[in-house]
Write a protein that holds these residues in place. Structure first.
Motif, PDB file in Angstrom:
ATOM      1  N   ARG A   1       7.320  68.628  40.849  1.00  0.00           N
ATOM      2  CA  ARG A   1       8.338  69.063  39.905  1.00  0.00           C
ATOM      3  C   ARG A   1       9.733  68.778  40.468  1.00  0.00           C
ATOM      4  O   ARG A   1       9.934  68.725  41.676  1.00  0.00           O
ATOM      5  CB  ARG A   1       8.206  70.571  39.632  1.00  0.00           C
ATOM      6  CG  ARG A   1       6.833  70.992  39.109  1.00  0.00           C
ATOM      7  CD  ARG A   1       6.597  70.482  37.711  1.00  0.00           C
ATOM      8  NE  ARG A   1       5.326  70.979  37.184  1.00  0.00           N
ATOM      9  CZ  ARG A   1       4.833  70.631  35.993  1.00  0.00           C
ATOM     10  NH1 ARG A   1       5.499  69.775  35.234  1.00  0.00           N
ATOM     11  NH2 ARG A   1       3.671  71.117  35.585  1.00  0.00           N
ATOM     12  N   GLY A   2      10.662  68.643  39.579  1.00  0.00           N
ATOM     13  CA  GLY A   2      12.064  68.539  39.984  1.00  0.00           C
ATOM     14  C   GLY A   2      12.518  67.161  40.382  1.00  0.00           C
ATOM     15  O   GLY A   2      13.579  67.023  41.015  1.00  0.00           O
ATOM     16  N   TYR A   3      11.780  66.114  40.028  1.00  0.00           N
ATOM     17  CA  TYR A   3      12.179  64.739  40.322  1.00  0.00           C
ATOM     18  C   TYR A   3      12.283  63.971  39.002  1.00  0.00           C
ATOM     19  O   TYR A   3      11.261  63.546  38.450  1.00  0.00           O
ATOM     20  CB  TYR A   3      11.163  64.054  41.239  1.00  0.00           C
ATOM     21  CG  TYR A   3      11.182  64.563  42.662  1.00  0.00           C
ATOM     22  CD1 TYR A   3      12.008  63.982  43.617  1.00  0.00           C
ATOM     23  CD2 TYR A   3      10.378  65.638  43.050  1.00  0.00           C
ATOM     24  CE1 TYR A   3      12.028  64.444  44.933  1.00  0.00           C
ATOM     25  CE2 TYR A   3      10.397  66.111  44.352  1.00  0.00           C
ATOM     26  CZ  TYR A   3      11.225  65.507  45.290  1.00  0.00           C
ATOM     27  OH  TYR A   3      11.241  65.977  46.578  1.00  0.00           O
ATOM     28  N   PRO A   4      13.483  63.772  38.488  1.00  0.00           N
ATOM     29  CA  PRO A   4      13.630  63.035  37.223  1.00  0.00           C
ATOM     30  C   PRO A   4      13.066  61.624  37.298  1.00  0.00           C
ATOM     31  O   PRO A   4      12.530  61.115  36.301  1.00  0.00           O
ATOM     32  CB  PRO A   4      15.143  63.019  36.984  1.00  0.00           C
ATOM     33  CG  PRO A   4      15.669  64.192  37.764  1.00  0.00           C
ATOM     34  CD  PRO A   4      14.772  64.292  38.964  1.00  0.00           C
TER      35      PRO A   4
ATOM     36  N   ASP B   1       9.358  61.683  36.641  1.00  0.00           N
ATOM     37  CA  ASP B   1       9.079  61.848  35.210  1.00  0.00           C
ATOM     38  C   ASP B   1       9.305  60.556  34.448  1.00  0.00           C
ATOM     39  O   ASP B   1       8.547  60.220  33.519  1.00  0.00           O
ATOM     40  CB  ASP B   1       9.974  62.953  34.637  1.00  0.00           C
ATOM     41  CG  ASP B   1       9.710  64.303  35.290  1.00  0.00           C
ATOM     42  OD1 ASP B   1       8.594  64.490  35.802  1.00  0.00           O
ATOM     43  OD2 ASP B   1      10.623  65.158  35.287  1.00  0.00           O
TER      44      ASP B   1
ATOM     45  N   ASP C   1      17.367  59.042  46.614  1.00  0.00           N
ATOM     46  CA  ASP C   1      18.264  60.138  47.010  1.00  0.00           C
ATOM     47  C   ASP C   1      19.318  59.606  47.975  1.00  0.00           C
ATOM     48  O   ASP C   1      19.001  59.207  49.098  1.00  0.00           O
ATOM     49  CB  ASP C   1      17.456  61.249  47.686  1.00  0.00           C
ATOM     50  CG  ASP C   1      18.319  62.470  47.985  1.00  0.00           C
ATOM     51  OD1 ASP C   1      19.485  62.488  47.543  1.00  0.00           O
ATOM     52  OD2 ASP C   1      17.824  63.386  48.673  1.00  0.00           O
TER      53      ASP C   1
END
Length: 496
Positions: free
Chosen positions: A117-120, A123, A212
């Motif tokens: 979760r939390g990684y655009p 997705d 990142d």
């Protein structure tokens, strides 16, 4: 007045806070401006670079996602074309051979996967893979897609995890060392009760970390470069302001009569500062010559005038007319007093002595005892304070103020007290005080108020001017004000 409907008051408050944060020194201002400029530039450049890096990573990840999706579609067609009895045999052969793109398994139902979760970007990759699979396999019932970390990945029914499998099954398919990488899981139902499970790494396994810009391996070079630039900026600013600080110290020492203790200004630094240092040194020499010429002039005037004045006094004694003789003597006495007053003004305001630590109790105590022996009433309470000043000059200034207080106020009170950064000596008399409109002219020479002329007809109005010149030459100030309970309060404020 602050009006609620407007936003003026918050803006004014913000401006007030920023004004308080603005340094007062040139070193602080230049340092703040240069550091802020470097930081803003670095942040802006980093933001642009991060935006470009994310865009590039997104394009590369979507391209890789399409490649993986096409490979997965081919594998799904292959296993769908095989008879169910041969599928596990083929899978076993693939595991023994190694080197395949996907880790493949068959389950009787969908295996829940712990998703990242939390990684655009993850997705976006899943969306691209799903769209490509639907385009390649339009008649498939659907696909379950997810990214999971290796240590949490379930690969089969009954909670069989990736770590439970033999290394030979996954060492050529799913990279686990040296750092864990996200694994793409694709599950689809081949026929009722028969689910195909495929897991694979992306072509760039660490695509999430490459997206990142704020990882340690990227921040460290930027931080080092920023630190080097800031240190260089501080060194440059320091090299600019240090000569200015030396010039300021020299000017302050010269203004306080301590120029004999100051070294010559070094003619180093920028061309502008060298020219300023030379101009200041030339000005200092001219002022020295002017002061020396003034002293010689007044000494010569004193020497030249005393002889004819004395001669005229002797000749006036020979006059037979007593009234005329008295007029001559009064004029000569007045002329003699004017010459002495002018000499006193010059000498008392230009005393050549070195500053020293002065114990105020001892100095003021001697002045008080002398006044008391002369029959005056002076109140003084020792406080144990010390100041650094020229002893003889400070004593003359205090003596002038005390004499004025006793002449015009009959009795005096002396009080010393310390405040942050200063020591104050207050001399108060009990006279009528000074009108408000007369304060501006009290320090002018030969200016005397009506009350002063009545109490001391022999004065010349030089005491306050001499006292102020002495105090200001030592970096202090002389403040005159009417005391709330009556009388004049003269305060000498010196640096602690």
């Amino acid at each position: 007045m602050c009006l609620p409907p407007t936003s003026a008051c918050p803006v004014l408050k913000l401006m007030g806070r920023l004004r308080r944060l603005w340094p007062a020194s040139l070193l602080g201002r230049l340092t703040l401006v240069m550091v802020a400029g470097v930081l803003v530039t670095q942040v802006a450049a980093s933001a642009i670079w991060a935006s470009q890096l994310r865009a590039k990573s997104r394009v590369e990840a979507e391209s890789s996602a399409q490649y993986v999706a096409h490979s997965a579609a081919g594998a799904i067609r292959f296993f769908r074309s095989l008879p169910p009895a041969y599928r596990m045999l083929i899978i076993q052969q693939l595991r023994e051979m190694g080197g395949t793109r996907f880790f493949v398994n068959f389950n009787h139902a969908y295996v829940p996967v712990s998703q990242i979760r939390g990684y655009p970007l993850a997705d976006s990759v899943i969306a691209t893979v799903g769209a490509t699979l639907k385009a390649d396999l339009p008649h498939s019932p659907g696909f379950q897609l997810a990214f999971s970390w290796p240590d949490k990945l379930v690969v089969a029914e009954h909670d069989v995890r990736l770590n439970d499998l033999p290394d030979s099954w996954v060492q050529h398919v799913l990279l686990l060392q040296p750092d864990p990488a996200p694994i793409l899981v694709i599950q689809t139902e081949i026929e009722p009760g028969n689910w195909l499970y495929m897991a694979a790494l992306m072509p760039n396994p660490y695509f999430l970390s490459s997206n990142d810009p704020f990882t340690w391996d990227r921040l460290t070079p930027q931080a080092l470069s920023l630190a080097v630039v800031l240190v260089l900026c501080l060194l440059v600013v320091r090299s600019i302001t240090r000569p200015l600080a030396a010039l300021s110290d020299a000017a302050a020492a010269f203004g306080q009569g301590q120029d004999e203790e100051t070294r010559p200004l070094p003619e180093t630094g920028s061309r502008e500062f060298i020219n300023t240092a030379r101009a200041f040194s030339a000005m200092r020499e001219r002022i020295h010559r002017y002061i020396e010429d003034r002293e010689r002039l007044f000494i010569s005037i004193s020497h030249d005038l005393r002889t004819p004045i004395t001669r005229l006094k002797l000749r006036s004694e020979l006059l037979d007319d007593e009234a005329l003789r008295n007029e001559f003597e009064e004029d000569l006495d007045e002329l003699d007093m004017m010459v002495k007053g002018a000499l006193q003004c010059v000498k008392d305001s230009d005393i050549h002595e070195n500053p020293a630590e002065i114990k105020l109790d001892a100095m003021v105590g001697r002045l008080v005892r002398s006044a008391q022996l002369a029959g005056h009433v002076v109140a003084w309470q020792p406080e144990g304070l010390t100041v650094r000043a020229k002893p003889l000059a400070l004593k003359r200034a205090l003596g002038n103020l005390l004499d004025n207080a006793l002449f015009y106020g009959q009795r005096a009170e002396i009080r010393a007290y310390a405040a942050p950064g200063t020591v104050t000596i207050a001399v108060r008399d009990h006279g009528p005080g000074v009108p408000d409109d007369a304060f501006a002219s009290l320090f002018d020479p030969y200016v005397r108020l009506a009350h002063g002329r009545e109490q001391n007809d022999g004065g010349m109005g030089l005491g306050l001017g001499i006292a102020r010149g002495i105090i200001e030459a030592q970096g202090g100030e002389l403040i005159l004000e009417n005391h709330p309970e009556g009388g004049l309060n003269a305060m000498i404020r010196l640096p602690a």
